[in-house]
Design a protein around this motif. Structure first.
Motif, PDB file in Angstrom:
ATOM      1  N   LEU A   1       0.886  -1.154   0.000  1.00 23.37           N
ATOM      2  CA  LEU A   1       0.000   0.000   0.000  1.00 23.37           C
ATOM      3  C   LEU A   1       0.930   1.212   0.000  1.00 23.37           C
ATOM      4  O   LEU A   1       1.570   1.513   1.007  1.00 23.37           O
ATOM      5  N   MET A   2       1.027   1.860  -1.144  1.00 27.13           N
ATOM      6  CA  MET A   2       1.986   2.946  -1.311  1.00 27.13           C
ATOM      7  C   MET A   2       1.268   4.295  -1.253  1.00 27.13           C
ATOM      8  O   MET A   2       0.481   4.637  -2.131  1.00 27.13           O
ATOM      9  N   VAL A   3       1.531   5.036  -0.192  1.00 24.91           N
ATOM     10  CA  VAL A   3       0.910   6.351  -0.024  1.00 24.91           C
ATOM     11  C   VAL A   3       1.552   7.341  -0.989  1.00 24.91           C
ATOM     12  O   VAL A   3       2.778   7.396  -1.139  1.00 24.91           O
ATOM     13  N   GLU A   4       0.712   8.108  -1.627  1.00 26.92           N
ATOM     14  CA  GLU A   4       1.145   9.237  -2.452  1.00 26.92           C
ATOM     15  C   GLU A   4       0.284  10.447  -2.085  1.00 26.92           C
ATOM     16  O   GLU A   4      -0.943  10.338  -2.071  1.00 26.92           O
ATOM     17  N   VAL A   5       0.917  11.552  -1.818  1.00 30.92           N
ATOM     18  CA  VAL A   5       0.197  12.793  -1.554  1.00 30.92           C
ATOM     19  C   VAL A   5       0.694  13.810  -2.576  1.00 30.92           C
ATOM     20  O   VAL A   5       1.744  14.418  -2.401  1.00 30.92           O
ATOM     21  N   ASP A   6      -0.068  13.973  -3.650  1.00 37.02           N
ATOM     22  CA  ASP A   6       0.389  14.795  -4.770  1.00 37.02           C
ATOM     23  C   ASP A   6       0.637  16.247  -4.362  1.00 37.02           C
ATOM     24  O   ASP A   6       1.545  16.898  -4.881  1.00 37.02           O
ATOM     25  N   LYS A   7      -0.199  16.733  -3.478  1.00 35.88           N
ATOM     26  CA  LYS A   7      -0.006  18.066  -2.905  1.00 35.88           C
ATOM     27  C   LYS A   7      -0.461  17.978  -1.452  1.00 35.88           C
ATOM     28  O   LYS A   7      -1.634  17.771  -1.173  1.00 35.88           O
ATOM     29  N   PRO A   8       0.465  18.097  -0.499  1.00 31.26           N
ATOM     30  CA  PRO A   8       0.090  17.859   0.895  1.00 31.26           C
ATOM     31  C   PRO A   8      -0.908  18.875   1.417  1.00 31.26           C
ATOM     32  O   PRO A   8      -0.845  20.059   1.097  1.00 31.26           O
ATOM     33  N   ASP A   9      -1.825  18.375   2.223  1.00 34.50           N
ATOM     34  CA  ASP A   9      -2.778  19.221   2.921  1.00 34.50           C
ATOM     35  C   ASP A   9      -2.129  19.794   4.182  1.00 34.50           C
ATOM     36  O   ASP A   9      -2.508  20.855   4.661  1.00 34.50           O
ATOM     37  N   ILE A  10      -1.160  19.052   4.704  1.00 34.45           N
ATOM     38  CA  ILE A  10      -0.348  19.497   5.832  1.00 34.45           C
ATOM     39  C   ILE A  10       0.914  20.123   5.266  1.00 34.45           C
ATOM     40  O   ILE A  10       1.647  19.483   4.504  1.00 34.45           O
ATOM     41  N   GLU A  11       1.200  21.343   5.627  1.00 35.80           N
ATOM     42  CA  GLU A  11       2.247  22.111   4.938  1.00 35.80           C
ATOM     43  C   GLU A  11       3.619  21.472   5.047  1.00 35.80           C
ATOM     44  O   GLU A  11       4.363  21.412   4.064  1.00 35.80           O
ATOM     45  N   ASP A  12       3.990  20.988   6.220  1.00 39.33           N
ATOM     46  CA  ASP A  12       5.320  20.412   6.397  1.00 39.33           C
ATOM     47  C   ASP A  12       5.355  18.997   5.818  1.00 39.33           C
ATOM     48  O   ASP A  12       4.562  18.135   6.226  1.00 39.33           O
ATOM     49  N   PRO A  13       6.256  18.701   4.868  1.00 37.48           N
ATOM     50  CA  PRO A  13       6.259  17.384   4.219  1.00 37.48           C
ATOM     51  C   PRO A  13       6.462  16.228   5.186  1.00 37.48           C
ATOM     52  O   PRO A  13       5.821  15.170   5.036  1.00 37.48           O
ATOM     53  N   TYR A  14       7.339  16.401   6.159  1.00 40.00           N
ATOM     54  CA  TYR A  14       7.579  15.318   7.117  1.00 40.00           C
ATOM     55  C   TYR A  14       6.321  15.055   7.945  1.00 40.00           C
ATOM     56  O   TYR A  14       5.932  13.893   8.144  1.00 40.00           O
ATOM     57  N   GLU A  15       5.679  16.108   8.426  1.00 41.44           N
ATOM     58  CA  GLU A  15       4.455  15.919   9.200  1.00 41.44           C
ATOM     59  C   GLU A  15       3.354  15.318   8.338  1.00 41.44           C
ATOM     60  O   GLU A  15       2.512  14.548   8.825  1.00 41.44           O
ATOM     61  N   SER A  16       3.350  15.642   7.055  1.00 41.49           N
ATOM     62  CA  SER A  16       2.409  15.014   6.129  1.00 41.49           C
ATOM     63  C   SER A  16       2.647  13.511   6.073  1.00 41.49           C
ATOM     64  O   SER A  16       1.706  12.707   6.105  1.00 41.49           O
ATOM     65  N   ALA A  17       3.920  13.117   5.999  1.00 42.36           N
ATOM     66  CA  ALA A  17       4.254  11.690   5.957  1.00 42.36           C
ATOM     67  C   ALA A  17       3.870  10.999   7.262  1.00 42.36           C
ATOM     68  O   ALA A  17       3.324   9.883   7.251  1.00 42.36           O
ATOM     69  N   VAL A  18       4.137  11.633   8.392  1.00 36.98           N
ATOM     70  CA  VAL A  18       3.797  11.054   9.692  1.00 36.98           C
ATOM     71  C   VAL A  18       2.285  10.864   9.813  1.00 36.98           C
ATOM     72  O   VAL A  18       1.804   9.806  10.247  1.00 36.98           O
ATOM     73  N   ALA A  19       1.526  11.878   9.439  1.00 38.98           N
ATOM     74  CA  ALA A  19       0.068  11.773   9.518  1.00 38.98           C
ATOM     75  C   ALA A  19      -0.441  10.643   8.622  1.00 38.98           C
ATOM     76  O   ALA A  19      -1.366   9.904   8.994  1.00 38.98           O
ATOM     77  N   SER A  20       0.179  10.501   7.464  1.00 40.31           N
ATOM     78  CA  SER A  20      -0.248   9.467   6.524  1.00 40.31           C
ATOM     79  C   SER A  20      -0.016   8.072   7.084  1.00 40.31           C
ATOM     80  O   SER A  20      -0.916   7.221   7.089  1.00 40.31           O
ATOM     81  N   VAL A  21       1.190   7.812   7.567  1.00 44.51           N
ATOM     82  CA  VAL A  21       1.494   6.465   8.033  1.00 44.51           C
ATOM     83  C   VAL A  21       0.747   6.152   9.334  1.00 44.51           C
ATOM     84  O   VAL A  21       0.335   5.007   9.565  1.00 44.51           O
ATOM     85  N   THR A  22       0.534   7.154  10.167  1.00 44.28           N
ATOM     86  CA  THR A  22      -0.211   6.932  11.414  1.00 44.28           C
ATOM     87  C   THR A  22      -1.630   6.486  11.113  1.00 44.28           C
ATOM     88  O   THR A  22      -2.140   5.516  11.698  1.00 44.28           O
ATOM     89  N   TRP A  23      -2.277   7.167  10.185  1.00 47.81           N
ATOM     90  CA  TRP A  23      -3.649   6.794   9.833  1.00 47.81           C
ATOM     91  C   TRP A  23      -3.689   5.437   9.143  1.00 47.81           C
ATOM     92  O   TRP A  23      -4.558   4.607   9.440  1.00 47.81           O
ATOM     93  N   MET A  24      -2.747   5.189   8.248  1.00 46.67           N
ATOM     94  CA  MET A  24      -2.738   3.909   7.532  1.00 46.67           C
ATOM     95  C   MET A  24      -2.546   2.744   8.493  1.00 46.67           C
ATOM     96  O   MET A  24      -3.232   1.721   8.380  1.00 46.67           O
ATOM     97  N   ARG A  25      -1.635   2.873   9.450  1.00 46.91           N
ATOM     98  CA  ARG A  25      -1.421   1.773  10.396  1.00 46.91           C
ATOM     99  C   ARG A  25      -2.632   1.560  11.296  1.00 46.91           C
ATOM    100  O   ARG A  25      -3.027   0.431  11.582  1.00 46.91           O
TER     101      ARG A  25
END
Length: 300
Positions: free
Chosen positions: A269-293
């Motif tokens: 399951l490969m997350v892609e965020v074409d344009k983050p809704d969360i401004e900071d890219p790292y925090e965008s990644a953290v939010a993504s993986v937290t929800w996915m898990r």
């Protein structure tokens, strides 16, 4: 939690490269070692394979392994409509990417069409603008040639319908998948792009579930897509209006959509965020993986 116990979570770290209008600017991203470290720190198991220009494949593979990540399948772009004289060049480039993947120990790769060739669809996206049976037939033939060249290298491509390309709609994706044998061509669904194009994503994945080696997981706001369609906005305007979001922050029923894979799905399951809704890219990644898990489990 909706368990997909065999699945693994990967990131295509494009939020570090995303521009406001939905395009990518690789110069915005950190250098490869730092970027990989950030993906690992965020909590992902794997990262999309993409060998940096000029790097030996082995050097890249060793860096990924040293970072503690696994390699998930990468992506090849067909920059031809099958009628522009670029067909041989496109096939050779696809074969080169397949050889890279084989050297990395991967046996599947995504395959999509380039967006630049379909200007009419960028102007009027997600509507199947300017359909042409002859063009779709030429593209299908070219995809068949690409698939044969890649499979000869030990790597099976997976078709990736994408808004803004000549394979955008449900019928176009199905036409290509039906024409090219399953042992030559898999199916790589993108939850966001398919939903934006008005596809019944659950139904399409269900129909081709046995051909899905991995999935691009996106969330989006269909309300923005609908407003853009009603106003005849172009691709970039719709993206700027807030179309894309991290998984769980948009309007897609991702649990229902991905249930079409079945509980025995063992791919990425490969997350892609074409344009983050969360401004900071790292925090965008953290939010993504937290929800996915929390939602799908899988991984470590």
């Amino acid at each position: 939690m909706t368990a997909l116990p065999g699945s693994r979570l990967a990131l295509n770290p494009i939020q570090w490269m995303a521009t406001d209008d939905g395009w990518l600017d690789p110069s915005k991203a950190p250098e490869t070692p730092e970027l990989l470290s950030l993906v690992k720190k965020a909590g992902f198991d794997g990262v999309m394979a993409e060998v940096p220009a000029g790097w030996p494949v082995q050097q890249y593979a060793e860096l990924v392994a040293d970072t503690g990540l696994e390699l998930a399948p990468g992506y090849a772009v067909c920059r031809s409509d099958g009628r522009d004289g670029k067909e041989a060049e496109v096939v050779e480039n696809a074969a080169r990417i397949a050889r890279q993947h084989a050297e990395l120990g991967l046996d599947v790769v995504g395959l999509g069409l380039g967006m630049g060739a379909a200007e009419a669809r960028l102007a009027h996206p997600a509507q199947g603008t300017d359909p042409a049976a002859e063009r779709l037939g030429a593209i299908t033939d070219l995809v068949g040639r690409i698939a044969a060249a890649m499979v000869a290298e030990g790597v099976r491509p997976a078709l990736h319908p994408h808004v803004g390309t000549w394979v955008e709609t449900d019928s176009e994706g199905r036409a290509v998948l039906e024409a090219v044998p399953a042992d030559q061509l898999g199916f790589l669904p993108d939850t966001g792009h398919l939903a934006w194009a008005g596809v019944d994503v659950h139904a399409l994945i269900s129909d081709y579930a046995d051909r899905v080696p991995f999935v691009h997981v996106k969330d989006c706001r269909l309300s923005v897509a609908q407003e853009g369609r009603a106003g005849d906005w172009d691709y970039k305007k719709i993206v700027r209006a807030g179309l894309w979001a991290e998984p769980g922050r948009g309007e897609l029923p991702l649990v229902e959509i991905l249930s079409a894979l079945g509980n025995d799905f063992g791919g990425w399951l490969m997350v892609e965020v074409d344009k983050p809704d969360i401004e900071d890219p790292y925090e965008s990644a953290v939010a993504s993986v937290t929800w996915m898990r929390a939602t799908f489990g899988g991984g470590r």
